[in-house]
Design a protein around this motif. Structure first.
Motif, PDB file in Angstrom:
ATOM      1  N   LEU A  37     -32.988  36.750  28.590  1.00  0.00           N
ATOM      2  CA  LEU A  37     -32.403  37.836  29.486  1.00  0.00           C
ATOM      3  C   LEU A  37     -32.273  36.817  30.684  1.00  0.00           C
ATOM      4  O   LEU A  37     -33.117  36.511  31.401  1.00  0.00           O
ATOM      5  N   ILE A  38     -31.231  36.858  30.734  1.00  0.00           N
ATOM      6  CA  ILE A  38     -30.634  36.367  32.935  1.00  0.00           C
ATOM      7  C   ILE A  38     -30.356  37.376  33.643  1.00  0.00           C
ATOM      8  O   ILE A  38     -28.870  38.483  33.021  1.00  0.00           O
ATOM      9  N   MET A  39     -30.326  37.548  34.863  1.00  0.00           N
ATOM     10  CA  MET A  39     -30.315  38.898  35.957  1.00  0.00           C
ATOM     11  C   MET A  39     -29.637  37.923  36.740  1.00  0.00           C
ATOM     12  O   MET A  39     -30.173  37.025  37.438  1.00  0.00           O
ATOM     13  N   ILE A  40     -28.110  38.189  37.434  1.00  0.00           N
ATOM     14  CA  ILE A  40     -27.263  37.869  38.225  1.00  0.00           C
ATOM     15  C   ILE A  40     -26.505  38.376  38.948  1.00  0.00           C
ATOM     16  O   ILE A  40     -25.956  38.380  37.804  1.00  0.00           O
ATOM     17  N   GLY A  41     -26.419  38.697  40.115  1.00  0.00           N
ATOM     18  CA  GLY A  41     -25.153  39.026  40.802  1.00  0.00           C
ATOM     19  C   GLY A  41     -25.355  40.699  40.438  1.00  0.00           C
ATOM     20  O   GLY A  41     -24.328  41.419  40.073  1.00  0.00           O
ATOM     21  N   GLY A  42     -26.131  41.451  39.478  1.00  0.00           N
ATOM     22  CA  GLY A  42     -25.931  42.314  39.559  1.00  0.00           C
ATOM     23  C   GLY A  42     -26.024  42.889  37.928  1.00  0.00           C
ATOM     24  O   GLY A  42     -25.573  43.799  37.221  1.00  0.00           O
ATOM     25  N   ARG A  43     -25.881  42.104  37.868  1.00  0.00           N
ATOM     26  CA  ARG A  43     -24.881  41.685  35.845  1.00  0.00           C
ATOM     27  C   ARG A  43     -26.534  41.207  34.838  1.00  0.00           C
ATOM     28  O   ARG A  43     -27.288  40.507  35.809  1.00  0.00           O
ATOM     29  N   HIS A  44     -26.398  41.187  33.808  1.00  0.00           N
ATOM     30  CA  HIS A  44     -27.700  40.715  32.433  1.00  0.00           C
ATOM     31  C   HIS A  44     -26.685  40.376  31.371  1.00  0.00           C
ATOM     32  O   HIS A  44     -26.076  40.708  30.948  1.00  0.00           O
ATOM     33  N   PHE A  45     -27.456  39.553  30.849  1.00  0.00           N
ATOM     34  CA  PHE A  45     -26.978  38.795  29.968  1.00  0.00           C
ATOM     35  C   PHE A  45     -27.952  38.175  28.889  1.00  0.00           C
ATOM     36  O   PHE A  45     -28.954  37.685  29.616  1.00  0.00           O
ATOM     37  N   PHE A  46     -27.772  38.186  27.772  1.00  0.00           N
ATOM     38  CA  PHE A  46     -28.976  37.673  26.904  1.00  0.00           C
ATOM     39  C   PHE A  46     -28.425  36.118  26.054  1.00  0.00           C
ATOM     40  O   PHE A  46     -27.111  36.058  25.467  1.00  0.00           O
ATOM     41  N   ILE A  47     -29.294  35.164  26.569  1.00  0.00           N
ATOM     42  CA  ILE A  47     -28.843  34.267  25.521  1.00  0.00           C
ATOM     43  C   ILE A  47     -29.833  33.981  24.401  1.00  0.00           C
ATOM     44  O   ILE A  47     -30.566  33.207  24.985  1.00  0.00           O
ATOM     45  N   GLU A  48     -28.869  32.687  23.895  1.00  0.00           N
ATOM     46  CA  GLU A  48     -29.595  32.647  22.604  1.00  0.00           C
ATOM     47  C   GLU A  48     -29.081  31.247  22.871  1.00  0.00           C
ATOM     48  O   GLU A  48     -28.413  30.505  22.786  1.00  0.00           O
ATOM     49  N   MET A  49     -30.461  30.215  23.327  1.00  0.00           N
ATOM     50  CA  MET A  49     -30.309  28.827  23.349  1.00  0.00           C
ATOM     51  C   MET A  49     -30.031  28.537  22.074  1.00  0.00           C
ATOM     52  O   MET A  49     -31.044  28.657  20.857  1.00  0.00           O
ATOM     53  N   LYS A  50     -29.181  27.525  21.703  1.00  0.00           N
ATOM     54  CA  LYS A  50     -29.536  26.471  20.537  1.00  0.00           C
ATOM     55  C   LYS A  50     -29.532  24.621  21.378  1.00  0.00           C
ATOM     56  O   LYS A  50     -28.602  24.549  22.022  1.00  0.00           O
ATOM     57  N   ALA A  51     -29.904  23.950  20.149  1.00  0.00           N
ATOM     58  CA  ALA A  51     -29.655  22.404  20.220  1.00  0.00           C
ATOM     59  C   ALA A  51     -27.963  21.686  20.513  1.00  0.00           C
ATOM     60  O   ALA A  51     -27.501  23.144  19.464  1.00  0.00           O
ATOM     61  N   PRO A  52     -27.682  21.093  21.069  1.00  0.00           N
ATOM     62  CA  PRO A  52     -26.516  20.312  20.797  1.00  0.00           C
ATOM     63  C   PRO A  52     -25.657  21.261  19.355  1.00  0.00           C
ATOM     64  O   PRO A  52     -26.853  19.731  18.100  1.00  0.00           O
ATOM     65  N   GLY A  53     -24.887  21.216  18.902  1.00  0.00           N
ATOM     66  CA  GLY A  53     -24.482  21.040  17.654  1.00  0.00           C
ATOM     67  C   GLY A  53     -24.887  22.170  16.473  1.00  0.00           C
ATOM     68  O   GLY A  53     -24.336  22.195  15.700  1.00  0.00           O
TER      69      GLY A  53
END
Length: 93
Positions: A37-53
């Motif tokens: 969960l990323i919180m920045i500038g009054g917004r939030h984002f859910f991030i799925e991290m993946k290895a390159p490719g």
């Protein structure tokens, strides 16, 4: 460290440097939900991290779609340094 872990650490450093916060998320009974969960500038984002490719698996895409359509969540997949920099450029205040 895995390639996915290296990207995750880079994203976390960039978010902190931009004045944001992040949280590693551990989901109970929701296989396929995003990693961060990323919180920045009054917004939030859910991030799925993946290895390159690497791409999200079908069950992950399904969970992301539920989060978007029912929850109105902003869910993103990041799998490269370029994707990190594009994300930072577009979301940082």
């Amino acid at each position: 460290m895995t390639p996915e872990g290296e990207l995750s650490d880079r994203l976390k450093r960039r978010i902190k440097a931009a004045g944001g916060q992040y949280r590693k998320i551990e989901w109970s009974a929701h296989h396929g939900a995003p990693d961060l969960l990323i919180m920045i500038g009054g917004r939030h984002f859910f991030i799925e991290m993946k290895a390159p490719g690497k791409k999200p698996e079908r069950h992950q895409l399904h969970e992301h779609e539920i989060m978007r359509t029912i929850g109105g969540c902003d869910v993103r997949v990041i799998d490269s340094v370029e994707a990190i920099e594009e994300f930072i450029k577009n979301v940082c205040p």
